[in-house]
Design an enzyme around this catalytic site. Sequence first.
Site, PDB file in Angstrom:
ATOM      1  N   TRP A 100       0.723  -1.206   0.084  1.00 55.77           N
ATOM      2  CA  TRP A 100       0.062  -0.046  -0.057  1.00 55.77           C
ATOM      3  C   TRP A 100       1.024   1.430  -0.074  1.00 55.77           C
ATOM      4  CZ3 TRP A 100      -4.030  -2.054  -1.807  1.00 55.77           C
ATOM      5  CH2 TRP A 100      -4.489  -2.992  -1.291  1.00 55.77           C
ATOM      6  N   ASP A 167      -1.286   6.709   6.647  1.00 53.07           N
ATOM      7  CA  ASP A 167      -2.553   5.533   6.288  1.00 53.07           C
ATOM      8  C   ASP A 167      -2.660   4.704   7.306  1.00 53.07           C
ATOM      9  OD1 ASP A 167      -3.951   3.563   5.157  1.00 53.07           O
ATOM     10  OD2 ASP A 167      -2.785   3.095   3.557  1.00 53.07           O
ATOM     11  N   LYS A 191     -11.239  -2.403   7.384  1.00 53.97           N
ATOM     12  CA  LYS A 191     -10.250  -3.197   7.915  1.00 53.97           C
ATOM     13  C   LYS A 191     -10.536  -3.227   9.366  1.00 53.97           C
ATOM     14  CE  LYS A 191      -7.453  -3.780   4.651  1.00 53.97           C
ATOM     15  NZ  LYS A 191      -7.274  -5.285   4.010  1.00 53.97           N
TER      16      LYS A 191
END
Length: 353
Positions: A100, A167, A191
């Site tokens: 990511w 993030d 998540k």
Amino acid sequence: MKKHNFSAGPCILPEEVLKKASEAVVNFNNDDLSLIEISHRSAPFVEVIEKGRKLALEHLNLLDKGYQALFLQGGASTQFLMTAYNFLNTKAAYLNTGTWSSKAIKEAKLFGNLVEVASSEDKNFTYIPKGYSIPNDVDYFHCTSNNTIYGTQMNVFPETDVPLICDMSSDIFSRQLDFSKFDLIYAGAQKNMGPAGTTLVVIKEELLDRICREVPSMLNYKTHVEKDSMFNTPSVFPVYVSMLTLEWLKNLGGINFIEEVNNKKAKLLYDEIDRNPLFNGIVAKEDRSVMNATFTINEGLQSRFDSMWKEARINGINGHRSVGGYRASMYNALPLYSVQALVDVMKELERKA
């Protein structure tokens, strides 16, 4: 009885949240209308999104401290783009700790120069780089707090005078940090917060003054702040479920409480991985994620192990296709007894091997 759900995302959700959410789909607030068919600008839903935004700031200890919470769309992947579009004017610094981070770097390169201050790619992202320095002439520094695929987590965040963007998709609300160190936090809901379809963005209001270029309305943070996160039709159901989850967390005792539970779950599983000669941890011990434990099994035992954990009604522990092995995601709503069920299977395999 529900299966033990270790899925990396979409995540496990609290049973009481699922019950309330399912009832709301049929009849919301006893109005004989479904949550997903009422106007998003009606008073009942405006109350939902405002409560969710407030709860997010409360949990992060950022309420009334110059921050705004937004529920946006497009997942964390759109935030890779938005952060750079809004704030990368000349040069930005990025820490590369996995898939990511790499995708965020790819998007940011469209808007300016990048300094990759450190990377753990040399060892397939199995550790968190340390000892790096952040240039003081960059527009911001970007990092990923927890790496779902590889099972690493940042325990220390750098001290820097430049804006800090993070993030936190896979460990948001799971542990206590000094969140005031961050200028912008974003996290896909699926998540650790709710179903896929909305993304939480927590942004320091002062950061909005750094937007210099013309940014399309939908991608401009100012737009969403000015419109109270209602510039366009929000993802009504994911926002509602996220609000319920944040409410559930508050009733439990907040982040301080859930952090203790999460640490117990992680210790239980990692202790077994380290003790059991049939299993091996993948990442550096000091950088192990409390949310996502990755591990492998000795050659020749995979089929037997797979049969055993499936028989024990365990779900979602296959490793990411890019890593292999196994990955047990232990998000906030996963009960301790589910981790114990997995550990029991690992011990039983050892006895039979």
